[in-house]
Write a protein that holds these residues in place. Structure first.
Motif, PDB file in Angstrom:
ATOM      1  N   ILE A 299      39.602 -22.283 -24.733  1.00  0.00           N
ATOM      2  CA  ILE A 299      38.461 -21.538 -24.189  1.00  0.00           C
ATOM      3  C   ILE A 299      37.611 -22.447 -23.304  1.00  0.00           C
ATOM      4  O   ILE A 299      37.141 -22.033 -22.235  1.00  0.00           O
ATOM      5  CB  ILE A 299      37.629 -20.910 -25.322  1.00  0.00           C
ATOM      6  N   ALA A 300      37.420 -23.695 -23.704  1.00  0.00           N
ATOM      7  CA  ALA A 300      36.654 -24.644 -22.877  1.00  0.00           C
ATOM      8  C   ALA A 300      37.318 -24.815 -21.509  1.00  0.00           C
ATOM      9  O   ALA A 300      36.639 -24.863 -20.478  1.00  0.00           O
ATOM     10  CB  ALA A 300      36.528 -25.988 -23.591  1.00  0.00           C
ATOM     11  N   SER A 301      38.642 -24.872 -21.489  1.00  0.00           N
ATOM     12  CA  SER A 301      39.371 -24.964 -20.219  1.00  0.00           C
ATOM     13  C   SER A 301      39.175 -23.694 -19.383  1.00  0.00           C
ATOM     14  O   SER A 301      38.961 -23.769 -18.170  1.00  0.00           O
ATOM     15  CB  SER A 301      40.856 -25.195 -20.497  1.00  0.00           C
ATOM     16  N   ALA A 302      39.227 -22.541 -20.025  1.00  0.00           N
ATOM     17  CA  ALA A 302      38.997 -21.274 -19.314  1.00  0.00           C
ATOM     18  C   ALA A 302      37.568 -21.219 -18.773  1.00  0.00           C
ATOM     19  O   ALA A 302      37.338 -20.744 -17.653  1.00  0.00           O
ATOM     20  CB  ALA A 302      39.273 -20.090 -20.237  1.00  0.00           C
ATOM     21  N   GLN A 303      36.619 -21.728 -19.532  1.00  0.00           N
ATOM     22  CA  GLN A 303      35.234 -21.765 -19.059  1.00  0.00           C
ATOM     23  C   GLN A 303      35.106 -22.624 -17.800  1.00  0.00           C
ATOM     24  O   GLN A 303      34.346 -22.278 -16.890  1.00  0.00           O
ATOM     25  CB  GLN A 303      34.307 -22.309 -20.149  1.00  0.00           C
ATOM     26  N   GLN A 304      35.839 -23.720 -17.730  1.00  0.00           N
ATOM     27  CA  GLN A 304      35.800 -24.566 -16.532  1.00  0.00           C
ATOM     28  C   GLN A 304      36.294 -23.777 -15.316  1.00  0.00           C
ATOM     29  O   GLN A 304      35.734 -23.899 -14.221  1.00  0.00           O
ATOM     30  CB  GLN A 304      36.648 -25.818 -16.740  1.00  0.00           C
ATOM     31  N   THR A 305      37.332 -22.974 -15.503  1.00  0.00           N
ATOM     32  CA  THR A 305      37.847 -22.163 -14.403  1.00  0.00           C
ATOM     33  C   THR A 305      36.830 -21.105 -13.995  1.00  0.00           C
ATOM     34  O   THR A 305      36.597 -20.881 -12.804  1.00  0.00           O
ATOM     35  CB  THR A 305      39.187 -21.508 -14.804  1.00  0.00           C
TER      36      THR A 305
END
Length: 186
Positions: free
Chosen positions: A64-70
């Motif tokens: 989810i943290a990676s998706a938030q970066q996107t």
């Protein structure tokens, strides 16, 4: 040029669904037009559903943290998903609950932290798109727009309904529309 994040919300990770073809048509056209594109496939992410307010206020799992970066990187968000029981699939809703946490999408006193982003919802369904839009009044997509995206600051939000998805006759027209939308990417 625009930075575009395509969120593929079909909970089935198999890429054989028409929504995947629509997302790919959009992404290819956007790239050809010079836009930057990143994709999030919700079905491929490892996360649990939130069950408490404490979990929602805590740190997100790595996927989810990676998706938030996107999402933070993007200027335009494109959500592609099937209509299930009149609404988005539960996995997509669970993803949104995970991703749109306080400190990322909402600040102190519910400040909208995702301002200056626009969105497009591309929703596939078995019924005619006009029936969903006028007979059912697009109630769940209007809720997605107002109660989730606008609440976080995302505006404007545009909607594209692709009805009768099981019938091949409208698919070429729907793919052409995805290509045209991808070129504009806003």
């Amino acid at each position: 040029m625009t930075r575009v994040a395509i969120i593929q919300g079909n909970p089935d990770a198999a890429s054989t669904h028409f929504g995947h073809a629509l997302a790919e048509a959009y992404a290819s056209a956007a790239r050809e037009a010079g836009h930057e594109v990143r994709e999030i496939r919700v079905a491929s992410l490892d996360f649990a559903l939130l069950k408490t307010q404490e979990e929602w206020r805590g740190a997100p799992p790595p996927a989810i943290a990676s998706a938030q970066q996107t999402i933070a990187w993007a200027e335009h968000l494109v959500f592609v998903f099937p209509l299930w029981l009149g609404d988005m699939p539960a996995l997509l809703k669970g993803f949104l609950e995970q991703a749109l946490r306080p400190g990322f999408a909402l600040g102190e006193n519910f400040t909208r932290l995702l301002k200056s982003r626009s969105a497009r919802l591309i929703v596939t369904m078995g019924m005619p798109g006009l029936a969903y839009r006028f007979w059912f009044r697009s109630h769940s997509m209007k809720s997605f727009e107002r109660n989730i995206l606008h609440f976080c600051g995302v505006s404007p939000v545009h909607m594209t309904y692709v009805g009768l998805v099981e019938q091949k006759r409208g698919r070429e027209r729907a793919l052409a529309k995805a290509v045209a939308l991808g070129r504009k990417a806003a």
